[in-house]
Design an enzyme around this catalytic site. Sequence first.
Site, PDB file in Angstrom:
ATOM      1  CE  LYS A  70      -3.412   5.911  -0.844  1.00 17.56           C
ATOM      2  NZ  LYS A  70      -4.459   6.709  -1.514  1.00 17.56           N
ATOM      3  CE1 TYR A 117      -3.593   2.683   1.031  1.00 16.38           C
ATOM      4  CE2 TYR A 117      -1.993   3.328   2.695  1.00 16.38           C
ATOM      5  CZ  TYR A 117      -3.158   3.581   1.986  1.00 16.38           C
ATOM      6  OH  TYR A 117      -3.869   4.740   2.228  1.00 16.38           O
TER       7      TYR A 117
END
Length: 237
Positions: free
Chosen positions: A147, A143
């Site tokens: 990002k 994740y």
Amino acid sequence: MNIKDAVVLVTGANRGLGQAFVDALLAAGARKVYAAARDPATITLAGVVPVKLDVTSAADIAGAVEACPDLTLLINNAGISRRSSFLAADGADAARAELETNFFGPLALSQGFAPVLKANGGGAIVNVLSVLSWLNLPSVATYSASKSAAWSLTNGLRGELRGQGTQVVGVHVGYMDTDMTKGLDAPKLSPKDVVAQVLAAVEAGQDEVLADELSRQVRQGLAAERGVYLGEPAAAR
Ligand SMILES: NC(=O)c1ccc[n+]([C@@H]2O[C@H](COP(=O)([O-])OP(=O)(O)OC[C@H]3O[C@@H](n4cnc5c(N)ncnc54)[C@H](OP(=O)(O)O)[C@@H]3O)[C@@H](O)[C@H]2O)c1
């Protein structure tokens, strides 16, 4: 940009931060709010125009661009976290899924809507990023990588869209109280608080929102002699 005059599309508008965006936009008297969701039946608020939009679907994105010719503000909010580390058995699968939603989705939507925003006077794009654009946590490593990619996308788009007068805002935040952080024991910001800061930044023509103390500290730590993203020195582990 004045929010009252804005025609806004929010992705992932059916819950969490997306829903908070819609609530605040309606309260602020935005001219029109397109509330986008994978399942438009989950959009139950009055006063919005529901749009079917899975951000990983090229057909849905083309449909949304056609359905929103008056758009002036695109809010790339939808996101997923598979809570995976790089070396987990599903690490590569998780990374691919997160990049599809958190990076390629906003990229394709920005490509689709850039000409619309230009035709409508420039407008703005908001990308919801994270403090994890700058740090990698093992429990959410893939994740974090997605990002970081989305942060770079945001900075690149800002440059590419400057000529047509489109403002591009990156939003960095630590933990917010939504389904994404359910079960996580940490201080969490209310999505409403984050949204208020983002809409104020859009109106003020700013490029970036550092929504909480954690984001401000980590941002500062990037310039420390030992960059915060390096973690503890080996000797201290
Ligand atoms: N919560 C935090 O602490 C935190 C911190 C930093 C950044 N963020 C970021 O904030 C944004 C909003 O997250 P949240 O906290 O509100 O999470 P959430 O409560 O889990 O909501 C995620 C939203 O994204 C939508 N979504 C997921 N995949 C999608 C897809 N392929 N197409 C369209 N919509 C999709 C979900 O729709 P469905 O209902 O269909 O699944 C839902 O509306 C995300 O970008 C997240 O990465 C969150």
